[in-house]
Design an enzyme around this catalytic site. Sequence first.
Site, short mmCIF file in Angstrom:
data_model
loop_
_atom_site.label_atom_id
_atom_site.label_comp_id
_atom_site.label_asym_id
_atom_site.label_seq_id
_atom_site.Cartn_x
_atom_site.Cartn_y
_atom_site.Cartn_z
N GLY A 250 0.84 -1.19 0.00
CA GLY A 250 0.00 0.00 0.00
C GLY A 250 0.88 1.24 0.00
N GLY B 82 -0.22 -5.25 -0.09
CA GLY B 82 -1.34 -4.98 -0.99
C GLY B 82 -1.26 -5.74 -2.31
N GLU C 7 4.15 -6.60 7.02
CA GLU C 7 3.53 -5.47 7.74
C GLU C 7 3.95 -5.31 9.20
OE1 GLU C 7 1.90 -7.57 5.77
OE2 GLU C 7 0.65 -6.43 4.36
N ASP D 100 -2.77 -7.66 6.48
CA ASP D 100 -4.18 -7.46 6.15
C ASP D 100 -4.46 -7.90 4.70
OD1 ASP D 100 -2.80 -5.35 4.97
OD2 ASP D 100 -4.38 -3.89 5.36
#
Length: 370
Positions: A79, A127, A150, A158
Amino acid sequence: MNASPVESTTNAAEVLSEVRGSVGFITLNRPKALNALSLSMIRALTECLLAWRDDARVQAVAFRGMGKAGPFGAFCAGGDIRFFHQAVRECDAALEDFFTEEYTLNHLIHRYPKPTLAFMDGIVMGGGMGISQGTRWRIVTERSRIAMPETAIGLFPDVAGGYFLSRCPGHVGEYLALTGEVIGADAALQFGLADRRVDSSCLEALWQALGVQSFADAAAVSAWLELQLVPSSAGEKMDTRRIDAIFGLPDLQNMVQALENGVDDLWSQQTLTALRQPSPLLLQVSLEQIRRARHMALADDLRMERDMMRHCFARGTQSEAFEGIRARVVDKDNAPRWNPPRVEEVTPEMVQAFFAGPWPAHAHPLRLLD
Ligand code: QUE
């Protein structure tokens, strides 16, 4: 090439899209940022996939990334975490929209009614895993570098990481989530995080060939891909017995202790070092996430992750994620000041707080996912 002018001028140049023959082609095109996903890219991708879902010309959708030297070479690094940092400083509500829309996109890809392909060449992290793991044909190469890193920035894996990591064999999911270990094509295939391996020199030809076949329907695409992408003979299998023995232990303190007892071997040493870099709090939270997600359906996992992400930024500039992003990509001092600083100081109450839903079921931002 008969690129239609409508498709090739999607709202953001950071996402290129076109229909050739009966396939929709998407190129993540932000090579300087290793195709890290911005909110506008997430919106462009969603718009494109929704349009093609109901477009009778489109029988399949393929994703790739633009590298610094041309197509392929990098899929997506994650991300746009610089944006996260800036949004926290400015109290920008778009940070909340980012995760709601990203997870909705991840769900859309997992549930897509037409065959989908991801050309997972080069870096595929965070992502980028969210985009690729939901596709039917996850294609890796000798250049693939795959990870969910992450915890290093004070976040958790996530984009449905709870779902796809917890379904890796044994306790490999906990291992990948906690250490952020980077794996290649062989391990990705072994762990069920990829479907086929091709040599990177073949990617361009495959991409072009997809657009010149005349596929009558989605089944014809699948049949063609089955012939083109034959399962590769089993490569060298990684021995996961040590991973299972350590990462199957009931809690993080036990894992660290067991690794300390085996420091004479290199793997234990390296794994211990890997566990000492991330946020202790988010390590504990990520372990709990993977274990809860193992028994959850995709949509429930995404709702849980949306709840968790709300907590990740709830303390603004005091959040672990704000500090982690500062240390790794803004100031680049690689010396995050985690709070608490040690695994032993993380209490069960601190961890459980991440799983308290901020919304009642009827008001959850992802209530409509099934
Ligand atoms: C952990 C992460 C990410 C990371 C570094 C970490 C991540 C991510 C990026 C990244 C890389 C290049 C960019 C960019 C972001 O770095 O998720 O904007 O240009 O996206 O240690 O999870």
